[in-house]
Design a protein around this motif. Structure first.
Motif, PDB file in Angstrom:
ATOM      1  N   SER A   1       0.839  -1.195   0.000  1.00  0.00           N
ATOM      2  CA  SER A   1       0.000   0.000   0.000  1.00  0.00           C
ATOM      3  C   SER A   1       0.878   1.250   0.000  1.00  0.00           C
ATOM      4  CB  SER A   1      -0.929   0.008   1.227  1.00  0.00           C
ATOM      5  OG  SER A   1      -1.738  -1.138   1.258  1.00  0.00           O
ATOM      6  N   PRO A   2       1.304   1.726  -1.173  1.00  0.00           N
ATOM      7  CA  PRO A   2       2.189   2.898  -1.244  1.00  0.00           C
ATOM      8  C   PRO A   2       1.623   4.115  -0.535  1.00  0.00           C
ATOM      9  CG  PRO A   2       2.056   1.808  -3.373  1.00  0.00           C
ATOM     10  CD  PRO A   2       1.018   1.163  -2.511  1.00  0.00           C
ATOM     11  N   GLU A   3       0.305   4.256  -0.548  1.00  0.00           N
ATOM     12  CA  GLU A   3      -0.283   5.424   0.104  1.00  0.00           C
ATOM     13  C   GLU A   3      -0.152   5.348   1.620  1.00  0.00           C
ATOM     14  OE1 GLU A   3      -3.474   2.347  -0.348  1.00  0.00           O
ATOM     15  OE2 GLU A   3      -1.904   3.216  -1.610  1.00  0.00           O
ATOM     16  N   MET A   4       0.207   4.187   2.124  1.00  0.00           N
ATOM     17  CA  MET A   4       0.381   4.017   3.564  1.00  0.00           C
ATOM     18  C   MET A   4       1.845   4.118   3.990  1.00  0.00           C
ATOM     19  SD  MET A   4      -2.680   3.725   4.637  1.00  0.00           S
ATOM     20  CE  MET A   4      -2.456   3.128   6.318  1.00  0.00           C
ATOM     21  N   ASN A   5       2.742   4.441   3.063  1.00  0.00           N
ATOM     22  CA  ASN A   5       4.149   4.609   3.410  1.00  0.00           C
ATOM     23  C   ASN A   5       4.300   5.683   4.488  1.00  0.00           C
ATOM     24  OD1 ASN A   5       4.739   2.724   1.461  1.00  0.00           O
ATOM     25  ND2 ASN A   5       5.505   4.213  -0.038  1.00  0.00           N
ATOM     26  N   VAL A   6       5.297   5.517   5.346  1.00  0.00           N
ATOM     27  CA  VAL A   6       5.514   6.447   6.457  1.00  0.00           C
ATOM     28  C   VAL A   6       6.759   7.290   6.172  1.00  0.00           C
ATOM     29  CG1 VAL A   6       5.905   6.649   8.928  1.00  0.00           C
ATOM     30  CG2 VAL A   6       4.481   4.775   8.041  1.00  0.00           C
ATOM     31  N   PRO A   7       6.568   8.559   5.778  1.00  0.00           N
ATOM     32  CA  PRO A   7       7.739   9.401   5.493  1.00  0.00           C
ATOM     33  C   PRO A   7       8.548   9.651   6.756  1.00  0.00           C
ATOM     34  CG  PRO A   7       5.737  10.326   4.542  1.00  0.00           C
ATOM     35  CD  PRO A   7       5.296   9.243   5.480  1.00  0.00           C
ATOM     36  N   LEU A   8       9.867   9.572   6.632  1.00  0.00           N
ATOM     37  CA  LEU A   8      10.757   9.884   7.744  1.00  0.00           C
ATOM     38  C   LEU A   8      11.243  11.323   7.598  1.00  0.00           C
ATOM     39  CD1 LEU A   8      12.970   6.668   8.002  1.00  0.00           C
ATOM     40  CD2 LEU A   8      10.696   7.112   8.946  1.00  0.00           C
ATOM     41  N   THR A   9      11.574  11.918   8.733  1.00  0.00           N
ATOM     42  CA  THR A   9      12.169  13.252   8.709  1.00  0.00           C
ATOM     43  C   THR A   9      13.618  13.119   8.256  1.00  0.00           C
ATOM     44  OG1 THR A   9      10.740  14.023  10.491  1.00  0.00           O
ATOM     45  CG2 THR A   9      12.766  15.262  10.081  1.00  0.00           C
ATOM     46  N   VAL A  10      13.937  13.779   7.137  1.00  0.00           N
ATOM     47  CA  VAL A  10      15.268  13.641   6.529  1.00  0.00           C
ATOM     48  C   VAL A  10      16.130  14.841   6.899  1.00  0.00           C
ATOM     49  CG1 VAL A  10      16.533  13.550   4.350  1.00  0.00           C
ATOM     50  CG2 VAL A  10      14.426  12.218   4.634  1.00  0.00           C
ATOM     51  N   ARG A  11      17.316  14.558   7.388  1.00  0.00           N
ATOM     52  CA  ARG A  11      18.296  15.601   7.662  1.00  0.00           C
ATOM     53  C   ARG A  11      19.469  15.420   6.708  1.00  0.00           C
ATOM     54  NH1 ARG A  11      17.991  15.151  14.323  1.00  0.00           N
ATOM     55  NH2 ARG A  11      15.910  16.093  14.510  1.00  0.00           N
ATOM     56  N   HIS A  12      19.744  16.460   5.937  1.00  0.00           N
ATOM     57  CA  HIS A  12      20.787  16.379   4.914  1.00  0.00           C
ATOM     58  C   HIS A  12      22.166  16.535   5.526  1.00  0.00           C
ATOM     59  CE1 HIS A  12      17.653  17.891   1.755  1.00  0.00           C
ATOM     60  NE2 HIS A  12      17.409  16.669   2.185  1.00  0.00           N
ATOM     61  N   THR A  13      23.099  15.732   5.039  1.00  0.00           N
ATOM     62  CA  THR A  13      24.508  15.868   5.429  1.00  0.00           C
ATOM     63  C   THR A  13      25.351  15.963   4.162  1.00  0.00           C
ATOM     64  OG1 THR A  13      24.889  13.468   5.497  1.00  0.00           O
ATOM     65  CG2 THR A  13      24.140  14.527   7.527  1.00  0.00           C
ATOM     66  N   GLY A  14      26.291  16.897   4.161  1.00  0.00           N
ATOM     67  CA  GLY A  14      27.129  17.078   2.986  1.00  0.00           C
ATOM     68  C   GLY A  14      26.511  18.047   1.994  1.00  0.00           C
ATOM     69  N   THR A  15      27.145  18.170   0.837  1.00  0.00           N
ATOM     70  CA  THR A  15      26.736  19.108  -0.216  1.00  0.00           C
ATOM     71  C   THR A  15      26.409  18.351  -1.488  1.00  0.00           C
ATOM     72  OG1 THR A  15      28.188  20.807   0.706  1.00  0.00           O
ATOM     73  CG2 THR A  15      27.426  21.131  -1.559  1.00  0.00           C
ATOM     74  N   ALA A  16      25.294  18.686  -2.109  1.00  0.00           N
ATOM     75  CA  ALA A  16      24.883  18.009  -3.333  1.00  0.00           C
ATOM     76  C   ALA A  16      25.701  18.508  -4.515  1.00  0.00           C
ATOM     77  CB  ALA A  16      23.396  18.246  -3.588  1.00  0.00           C
ATOM     78  N   ALA A  17      26.021  17.585  -5.423  1.00  0.00           N
ATOM     79  CA  ALA A  17      26.742  17.903  -6.651  1.00  0.00           C
ATOM     80  C   ALA A  17      26.317  16.896  -7.717  1.00  0.00           C
ATOM     81  CB  ALA A  17      28.256  17.849  -6.436  1.00  0.00           C
ATOM     82  N   PRO A  18      26.363  17.283  -9.005  1.00  0.00           N
ATOM     83  CA  PRO A  18      25.973  16.342 -10.061  1.00  0.00           C
ATOM     84  C   PRO A  18      26.882  15.116 -10.082  1.00  0.00           C
ATOM     85  CG  PRO A  18      26.117  18.591 -10.898  1.00  0.00           C
ATOM     86  CD  PRO A  18      26.720  18.603  -9.538  1.00  0.00           C
ATOM     87  N   VAL A  19      26.283  13.959 -10.306  1.00  0.00           N
ATOM     88  CA  VAL A  19      27.028  12.711 -10.433  1.00  0.00           C
ATOM     89  C   VAL A  19      26.701  12.116 -11.798  1.00  0.00           C
ATOM     90  CG1 VAL A  19      27.458  10.417  -9.471  1.00  0.00           C
ATOM     91  CG2 VAL A  19      26.866  12.324  -7.945  1.00  0.00           C
ATOM     92  N   ALA A  20      27.702  12.074 -12.684  1.00  0.00           N
ATOM     93  CA  ALA A  20      27.510  11.519 -14.031  1.00  0.00           C
ATOM     94  C   ALA A  20      27.691  10.010 -13.976  1.00  0.00           C
ATOM     95  CB  ALA A  20      28.504  12.150 -15.000  1.00  0.00           C
TER      96      ALA A  20
END
Length: 235
Positions: free
Chosen positions: A142-161
């Protein structure tokens, strides 16, 4: 009367002699003493005058073929043919999530602690991923019943080819379960177990369901720290 005529005749003879001498001198100056006529010489050709604004003929400035300014070698632009079109963003159909495994560097306890998850480019063309995924505990069927977690970002995003077959990685670090058995959370809340997690990748790269290769995800407080997508496998 006779004396006057004699004087006139003498003057005439003297004038004729003087003329002969002068004529001989002129011939010697021209180099024609041998009686031949002097060789004709062509008059010098004057360079055409040019006033400001005149157009210089192209033939006077064009380099010889093969020279450094030869236009035949300047038709191709720099770098043409050296690479194809830039890789586009990876789509959901381009990536496949691999089974997650326990990260080597994690908090000790009875829970998951930390997991590494890889995403492989299974398409036939290069593509790019970038950013931080969302994380949710999966509800069975049941995808509509998925439980989102609180996400805390670590590090810096950059493109990955990613070339075909290459993999991008993220690391999930959970609040650790304490104690033995079912354990407890440091906050006093009960830990939660999820057989699988659903990771949503940014940029239209889709949602991917993953399972641990040696158990289930056990976490506390519904909080997870997530690294940005990276080409390096996390420790």
């Amino acid at each position: 009367m006779e004396r006057r005529n004699t004087r006139r005749a003498a003057i005439a003879v003297a004038l004729a002699a003087t003329a002969a001498v002068l004529l001989t001198g002129c011939q010697g100056d021209d180099g024609a003493a041998d009686g031949g006529a002097p060789a004709p010489t062509a008059p010098p050709t004057a360079a055409p005058s040019r006033t400001p604004g005149d157009t210089v003929p192209a033939s006077s400035t064009s380099p010889a073929p093969g020279g450094s300014g030869d236009s035949a070698g300047s038709g191709a632009s720099a770098g043409s043919g050296s690479s194809g079109e830039p890789a586009g963003r990876c789509g959901a159909e381009d990536l496949e999530a691999t089974a997650a495994h326990q990260a080597a560097v994690r908090l000790q306890g009875t829970g998951t602690g930390a997991a590494a998850v890889g995403f492989t480019n299974t398409s036939g063309a290069p593509c790019v991923v970038e950013g931080f995924p969302t994380v949710a505990g999966a509800a069975n069927g049941s995808p509509e019943m998925n439980v989102p977690l609180t996400v805390r970002h670590t590090g810096t995003a950059a493109p990955v080819a990613l070339a075909p077959g290459d993999r991008a990685w993220v690391k999930l670090t959970f609040h650790q379960v304490q104690g033995e058995g079912d354990g407890t959370c440091a906050s006093g809340e009960a830990p939660v177990q999820y057989p699988t997690m659903v990771l949503g990748l940014p940029g239209g790269a889709g949602r991917h369901q993953v399972a641990l290769d040696d158990g289930v995800f056990a976490e506390c407080d519904g909080v997870v720290a997530v690294t940005a997508l990276s080409a390096a496998e996390p420790s």
